[in-house]
Design an enzyme around this catalytic site. Structure first.
Site, PDB file in Angstrom:
ATOM      1  N   ASP A 309       0.805  -1.222   0.000  1.00 37.10           N
ATOM      2  CA  ASP A 309       0.000   0.000   0.000  1.00 37.10           C
ATOM      3  C   ASP A 309       0.837   1.271   0.000  1.00 37.10           C
ATOM      4  O   ASP A 309       0.387   2.306  -0.470  1.00 37.10           O
ATOM      5  CB  ASP A 309      -0.955   0.002   1.200  1.00 37.10           C
ATOM      6  CG  ASP A 309      -2.119  -0.960   0.986  1.00 37.10           C
ATOM      7  OD1 ASP A 309      -2.450  -1.240  -0.175  1.00 37.10           O
ATOM      8  OD2 ASP A 309      -2.691  -1.432   1.978  1.00 37.10           O
ATOM      9  N   TYR A 393     -10.115  -0.739   2.086  1.00 34.73           N
ATOM     10  CA  TYR A 393      -9.704  -0.597   3.480  1.00 34.73           C
ATOM     11  C   TYR A 393      -9.497   0.857   3.881  1.00 34.73           C
ATOM     12  O   TYR A 393      -9.182   1.695   3.042  1.00 34.73           O
ATOM     13  CB  TYR A 393      -8.373  -1.323   3.722  1.00 34.73           C
ATOM     14  CG  TYR A 393      -8.532  -2.657   4.414  1.00 34.73           C
ATOM     15  CD1 TYR A 393      -8.548  -3.836   3.695  1.00 34.73           C
ATOM     16  CD2 TYR A 393      -8.681  -2.728   5.797  1.00 34.73           C
ATOM     17  CE1 TYR A 393      -8.696  -5.063   4.323  1.00 34.73           C
ATOM     18  CE2 TYR A 393      -8.830  -3.953   6.433  1.00 34.73           C
ATOM     19  CZ  TYR A 393      -8.844  -5.113   5.693  1.00 34.73           C
ATOM     20  OH  TYR A 393      -8.988  -6.320   6.320  1.00 34.73           O
TER      21      TYR A 393
HETATM   22 CU   LIG Z   1      -7.685  -7.346   7.097  1.00 32.80          CU
END
Ligand SMILES: [Cu+2]
Length: 637
Positions: A309, A393
């Site tokens: 990320d 997320y």
């Molecule tokens: Cu997770």
């Protein structure tokens, strides 16, 4: 860049020049960087700034800087020509208007520039324009392509023939029932498109299983689906009638003896600099140097899922604007952030960094049997935080500084889990909703802690419990002691945590002692969570080698910034920490950097659906003999 209420660029008042070598890049500096690079012919019609950030001066220059000294401001840019795939790593001086270095990136060997926002649009157009992909979607009953959301997923490096040096993404798709329907509830599984971003076409379609698209919606933000909000919660109000106890001067925060400088980078997000307490240095620079999310499913459609990320997706670019009363409670000060766009222009994110002070219960307490004394003091912490949304997320990064000298990082993971079709009896996923799978995965973070405990010359002692057998020294068997082992070379600095002996790593300054003659220290109490789960022979084990150890210690080098190397996107592996420690430099009594791997191994629960309650991970640094005694005896009653 500035405090909300302060003068900003564009008010007709000239923006002040940088006052410190680590001051965050301003909008004017980002424009200047683009101009300097354009004047050198580096910015063409198809050029994208996949990264642009402050090129920090080496530590020794920053530490010797005095107010009013002349400053040179430099930037680093990773430029990508989207038409050819050519990539260039450039360092330019804004002060001198020069390009200081310009390196053509060998993308097959050194990795690809990070994925950029417009790759989202690109993969949408590319897969929807591909007849084979459309036919495969139709076989799954999906024909309204306006409601299909293809995701630009990093390709990794698996030796797939023809991929070497080619700018690739892999594409899994999700379906919406309508525009407000969260697509994550409806994964299209068993089908992945391999996309070449330069040729702008699907080069391979893996269509391995015809799996049903889960139909149940997961719209946690739809009152009709969730039901009425509860009315039983009475208000909690936090008031600080005299204002907060901290002060903010540009990027510099002062609070109860603590002083530090706040930074923000397109890749790393929030960074903290020159953290000191009562004018004693502790940490020169603290950052999240990488994070990766490897998945467990070995199926042909999913074995490649490993998202870096930070290095692949520029974590810092995904920062949110925070809202008072929702994200932050109390007497808040916000900092705005200026980031580069793909065109190399500045864009501002308002309220990106939140700073506030929190009461956190009892700091110390004693009620004495003999004297009748009963004393309690309350603990507080200064909170510096940001939240980032990266695809499905959301991550919160919360740095805490406590009155007693403790430094803590807490990472909050929330948002929506990445989903799959659930196949009955799966060993790689939990069923979250009817027919919907939550694939097993890990979130592995690397915190880079460039330490300066009372100065730059530090060393690391591994300290742990030692159990002793019964014998002449231990006739009753009750004895145990503390084992201290100095880590002297980088090869000895790659360590794993061990909860069974409470293993911690003390960063000591051998030349600075407390009143008892002990070298002053700050201890890293690691998070003792599982390390990387993949087999050592897996591609991800080479590419995310940092996550195979809880601790690495390196000798400071200004160019060694990232745990998985400079360009993890499609990198074949071996970069970053394994390469940094290959020289096996000495780390005993010199300028050292600690790298701590922590994170979560996530077996999603039904309760994580349709939006996941915050899960926490992180670590703590605490003073050990740094002070002569409890440093907070002077807290008021
Ligand atoms: Cu997770």
């Amino acid at each position: 860049m500035t405090v909300r209420s302060a003068t900003r660029d564009g008010d007709g008042v000239p923006a002040p020049g940088p006052s410190h070598p680590l001051r965050r890049l301003g909008a004017d500096e980002i424009r200047r960087a683009r101009t300097v690079l354009a004047e050198r012919g580096l910015v063409g019609e198809h050029t994208r700034f996949t990264y642009l950030g402050l090129e920090e001066p080496p530590k020794w220059e920053v530490l010797s800087f005095r107010n009013g000294d002349p400053l040179e401001r430099r930037v680093r840019a990773i430029l990508l020509d989207t038409a050819t795939g050519a990539a260039t790593d450039v360092v330019a001086s804004l002060s001198r208007g020069t390009v200081d270095s310009q390196v053509v990136i060998d993308t097959a060997r050194d990795g690809q520039p990070p994925i950029v926002l417009e790759d989202l649009t690109a993969v949408d157009e590319i897969v929807k324009g591909d007849g084979g992909w459309r036919a495969a979607m139709a076989r799954r009953g999906v024909t309204d392509l306006d409601l299909v959301r293809p995701c630009p997923l990093s390709a990794g490096s698996f030796g797939v023939p023809g991929e070497e040096g080619r700018r690739m993404l892999r594409v899994l798709s999700f379906v919406q029932h309508h525009e407000k329907d969260h697509p994550w509830a409806h994964p299209v599984d068993g089908l992945v498109a391999y996309v070449d971003l330069v040729e702008r076409r699907v080069v391979r379609l893996v269509d391995e299983a015809l799996l049903p698209v889960p139909p149940e919606e997961g719209n946690f933000d739809d009152p009709a689906a969730v039901g009425p909000a509860r009315t039983s919660l009475k208000p909690i109000e936090i008031t600080q009638p005299e204002g907060p106890s901290f002060t903010l001067d540009g990027d510099e925060v002062s609070w109860e003896g603590w002083r530090l400088r706040i930074g923000f980078d397109a890749r790393e997000g929030l960074t903290l600099h020159q953290i000191s307490l009562w004018d004693r240095a502790i940490v020169y620079r603290a950052s999240i140097a990488e994070m990766v999310v490897p998945y467990a499913d070995p199926s042909p459609a999913r074995f490649w899922q490993n998202y870096f990320d930070a290095g692949e997706y520029n974590l810092g670019q995904q920062v949110n604007s925070l809202m008072l009363g929702c994200d932050c409670l109390g007497e808040i000060r916000y900092l705005d952030v200026v980031l580069p766009t793909g065109d190399g222009e500045p864009r501002e994110v308002a309220n990106a960094i939140c700073i506030h002070e929190e009461d956190v219960g009892v700091a110390w307490k004693h009620s004495d049997l003999f004297t009748g004394s009963a004393e309690t003091r309350r603990q507080r912490r200064l909170v510096i935080s940001t939240f980032l949304a990266i695809g499905n997320y959301d991550y919160g990064f919360y740095w805490y500084l406590y009155l007693d000298g403790t430094i803590e990082l807490e990472v909050k993971a929330t948002g929506v889990v990445f989903t799959s079709s659930y196949v009955e009896g799966s060993r790689w996923a939990t069923q979250l909703a009817p027919g919907l799978g939550g694939p097993y995965h890990q979130h592995m973070f690397s915190a880079r802690l460039d330490m300066t405990v009372d100065g730059v010359d530090n060393a690391v002692d591994e300290v742990q419990l030692e159990r002793l057998p019964m014998g002449p020294d231990n006739p009753y068997g009750n004895a145990f002691t503390r084992r201290v082992t100095r880590l002297t070379r980088e090869s000895e600095g790659a360590r794993t945590a061990d909860a069974s002996v409470g293993r911690a790593w003390h960063v000591v300054n051998p030349t600075s002692t407390n009143r008892l003659g002990q070298p002053v220290a700050y201890a890293l109490y690691p998070q003792e969570a599982p390390l990387l789960a993949a087999d050592p022979g897996a591609a991800i084990s080479r590419r995310a080698a940092f996550a195979t150890r809880h601790l690495w210690v390196t000798r400071y080098h200004p160019a060694q910034r990232y745990a998985a190397g400079d360009l993890p996107n499609q990198h074949p592996g071996g970069a970053g920490l394994p390469a940094y420690v290959a020289a096996d430099r000495g780390i005993d009594g010199c300028d050292i950097v600690l790298w701590h791997t922590f994170g979560m191994t996530h077996f999603p629960r039904p309760e994580d659906w349709p939006v996941m309650p915050v899960a926490h991970c992180g670590f703590v640094l605490r003073p050990v003999g740094f002070f002569d005694r409890n440093p907070i005896l002077d807290l008021p009653r």
